[in-house]
Design a protein around this motif. Structure first.
Motif, PDB file in Angstrom:
ATOM      1  N   PRO A 156      -7.188   1.798   2.252  1.00  0.00           N
ATOM      2  CA  PRO A 156      -5.874   2.330   1.875  1.00  0.00           C
ATOM      3  C   PRO A 156      -5.564   3.593   2.673  1.00  0.00           C
ATOM      4  CG  PRO A 156      -7.472   2.742   0.143  1.00  0.00           C
ATOM      5  CD  PRO A 156      -8.147   1.863   1.148  1.00  0.00           C
ATOM      6  N   LYS A 157      -4.300   3.772   2.994  1.00  0.00           N
ATOM      7  CA  LYS A 157      -3.872   4.941   3.761  1.00  0.00           C
ATOM      8  C   LYS A 157      -3.236   5.995   2.864  1.00  0.00           C
ATOM      9  CE  LYS A 157      -3.001   2.448   8.059  1.00  0.00           C
ATOM     10  NZ  LYS A 157      -4.307   2.617   8.560  1.00  0.00           N
ATOM     11  N   ARG A 158      -2.859   5.590   1.642  1.00  0.00           N
ATOM     12  CA  ARG A 158      -2.181   6.506   0.727  1.00  0.00           C
ATOM     13  C   ARG A 158      -2.977   6.661  -0.566  1.00  0.00           C
ATOM     14  NH1 ARG A 158       2.090   3.134   2.629  1.00  0.00           N
ATOM     15  NH2 ARG A 158       3.544   4.322   3.901  1.00  0.00           N
ATOM     16  N   CYS A 159      -2.849   7.841  -1.177  1.00  0.00           N
ATOM     17  CA  CYS A 159      -3.452   8.075  -2.488  1.00  0.00           C
ATOM     18  C   CYS A 159      -2.663   7.286  -3.532  1.00  0.00           C
ATOM     19  CB  CYS A 159      -3.455   9.568  -2.823  1.00  0.00           C
ATOM     20  SG  CYS A 159      -1.812  10.298  -3.015  1.00  0.00           S
ATOM     21  N   LYS A 160      -3.191   7.215  -4.733  1.00  0.00           N
ATOM     22  CA  LYS A 160      -2.563   6.426  -5.791  1.00  0.00           C
ATOM     23  C   LYS A 160      -1.133   6.888  -6.066  1.00  0.00           C
ATOM     24  CE  LYS A 160      -3.238   4.827 -10.511  1.00  0.00           C
ATOM     25  NZ  LYS A 160      -4.112   4.846 -11.682  1.00  0.00           N
ATOM     26  N   ASP A 161      -0.908   8.206  -6.164  1.00  0.00           N
ATOM     27  CA  ASP A 161       0.439   8.723  -6.444  1.00  0.00           C
ATOM     28  C   ASP A 161       1.424   8.353  -5.344  1.00  0.00           C
ATOM     29  OD1 ASP A 161      -0.367   9.832  -8.849  1.00  0.00           O
ATOM     30  OD2 ASP A 161      -0.693  11.837  -7.996  1.00  0.00           O
ATOM     31  N   CYS A 162       1.027   8.496  -4.083  1.00  0.00           N
ATOM     32  CA  CYS A 162       1.919   8.164  -2.970  1.00  0.00           C
ATOM     33  C   CYS A 162       2.172   6.658  -2.885  1.00  0.00           C
ATOM     34  CB  CYS A 162       1.360   8.702  -1.657  1.00  0.00           C
ATOM     35  SG  CYS A 162       1.499  10.515  -1.524  1.00  0.00           S
ATOM     36  N   ARG A 163       1.155   5.834  -3.209  1.00  0.00           N
ATOM     37  CA  ARG A 163       1.365   4.381  -3.239  1.00  0.00           C
ATOM     38  C   ARG A 163       2.402   4.020  -4.288  1.00  0.00           C
ATOM     39  NH1 ARG A 163      -4.388   3.901  -3.030  1.00  0.00           N
ATOM     40  NH2 ARG A 163      -4.387   3.278  -5.219  1.00  0.00           N
ATOM     41  N   GLN A 164       2.286   4.637  -5.478  1.00  0.00           N
ATOM     42  CA  GLN A 164       3.244   4.359  -6.547  1.00  0.00           C
ATOM     43  C   GLN A 164       4.645   4.831  -6.164  1.00  0.00           C
ATOM     44  OE1 GLN A 164       1.355   6.257  -9.884  1.00  0.00           O
ATOM     45  NE2 GLN A 164       0.281   4.373 -10.482  1.00  0.00           N
ATOM     46  N   ASN A 165       4.761   6.015  -5.574  1.00  0.00           N
ATOM     47  CA  ASN A 165       6.066   6.525  -5.137  1.00  0.00           C
ATOM     48  C   ASN A 165       6.669   5.622  -4.077  1.00  0.00           C
ATOM     49  OD1 ASN A 165       6.082   8.707  -6.861  1.00  0.00           O
ATOM     50  ND2 ASN A 165       5.174  10.098  -5.360  1.00  0.00           N
ATOM     51  N   ASN A 166       5.848   5.171  -3.141  1.00  0.00           N
ATOM     52  CA  ASN A 166       6.321   4.291  -2.069  1.00  0.00           C
ATOM     53  C   ASN A 166       6.837   2.979  -2.660  1.00  0.00           C
ATOM     54  OD1 ASN A 166       6.333   2.358   0.124  1.00  0.00           O
ATOM     55  ND2 ASN A 166       5.235   3.892   1.307  1.00  0.00           N
ATOM     56  N   LYS A 167       6.094   2.414  -3.592  1.00  0.00           N
ATOM     57  CA  LYS A 167       6.491   1.158  -4.232  1.00  0.00           C
ATOM     58  C   LYS A 167       7.801   1.347  -5.001  1.00  0.00           C
ATOM     59  CE  LYS A 167       4.721  -2.440  -7.260  1.00  0.00           C
ATOM     60  NZ  LYS A 167       3.586  -2.885  -8.068  1.00  0.00           N
ATOM     61  N   ARG A 168       7.906   2.436  -5.738  1.00  0.00           N
ATOM     62  CA  ARG A 168       9.108   2.727  -6.517  1.00  0.00           C
ATOM     63  C   ARG A 168      10.317   2.895  -5.589  1.00  0.00           C
ATOM     64  NH1 ARG A 168       6.916   5.591 -10.409  1.00  0.00           N
ATOM     65  NH2 ARG A 168       6.359   7.216  -8.948  1.00  0.00           N
ATOM     66  N   ASN A 169      10.140   3.581  -4.464  1.00  0.00           N
ATOM     67  CA  ASN A 169      11.234   3.791  -3.515  1.00  0.00           C
ATOM     68  C   ASN A 169      11.671   2.485  -2.858  1.00  0.00           C
ATOM     69  OD1 ASN A 169      11.309   6.523  -4.027  1.00  0.00           O
ATOM     70  ND2 ASN A 169      10.009   7.056  -2.287  1.00  0.00           N
ATOM     71  N   ARG A 170      10.714   1.622  -2.560  1.00  0.00           N
ATOM     72  CA  ARG A 170      11.069   0.325  -1.957  1.00  0.00           C
ATOM     73  C   ARG A 170      11.921  -0.492  -2.908  1.00  0.00           C
ATOM     74  NH1 ARG A 170       5.535  -0.356  -0.374  1.00  0.00           N
ATOM     75  NH2 ARG A 170       5.408  -1.861  -2.053  1.00  0.00           N
TER      76      ARG A 170
END
Length: 92
Positions: free
Chosen positions: A35-49
Motif C-alpha cells: 500500500p502507498k497510503r495510510c488507512k486515513d488517506c485511503r479512506q479519504n481517497n475512496k470517499r473523494n472518488r
C-alpha cells in the motif's frame, strides 16, 4: 513468514505499519504492490472518488422506477435499480 513493516504514506508523509496480517492478506489475493497510503488517506481517497462520481438518471428495466446509476445508460443493455439488481444477482 511475514513481519510488520513501517511504510511512509505517499499522500500525507506519515509513517504507518503494514502488518504481517495485512501482508498475508495481500499475498493471498495476489497483490504485487505494498500500500502507498495510510488507512486515513485511503479512506479519504475512496470517499473523494465516490463523491465526484457523476450519476445518470435511468428507468429500471424490471420495475419501471426512476433510478440513478454511476454510468451512462445505453439503449442496448437493461439498467436496474439497486433493489432489482440485488434480486436478479441473488437468483444466479
Amino acid at each position: 513468514m511475514f513481519e510488520d513493516k513501517t511504510l511512509v504514506c505517499s499522500d500525507c508523509g506519515q509513517e504507518f505499519v503494514f502488518t504481517a496480517g495485512e501482508q498475508e492478506f495481500y499475498a493471498e489475493k495476489g497483490f504485487q504492490n505494498e500500500p502507498k497510503r495510510c488507512k486515513d488517506c485511503r479512506q479519504n481517497n475512496k470517499r473523494n472518488r465516490s463523491a465526484k462520481r457523476e450519476m445518470h438518471k435511468a428507468i429500471c428495466a424490471e420495475c419501471g422506477r426512476e433510478t440513478e446509476v454511476p454510468f451512462e445508460p445505453k439503449n442496448d443493455r437493461p439498467v436496474y435499480c439497486s433493489d432489482c439488481y440485488a434480486a436478479i444477482k441473488g437468483n444466479n
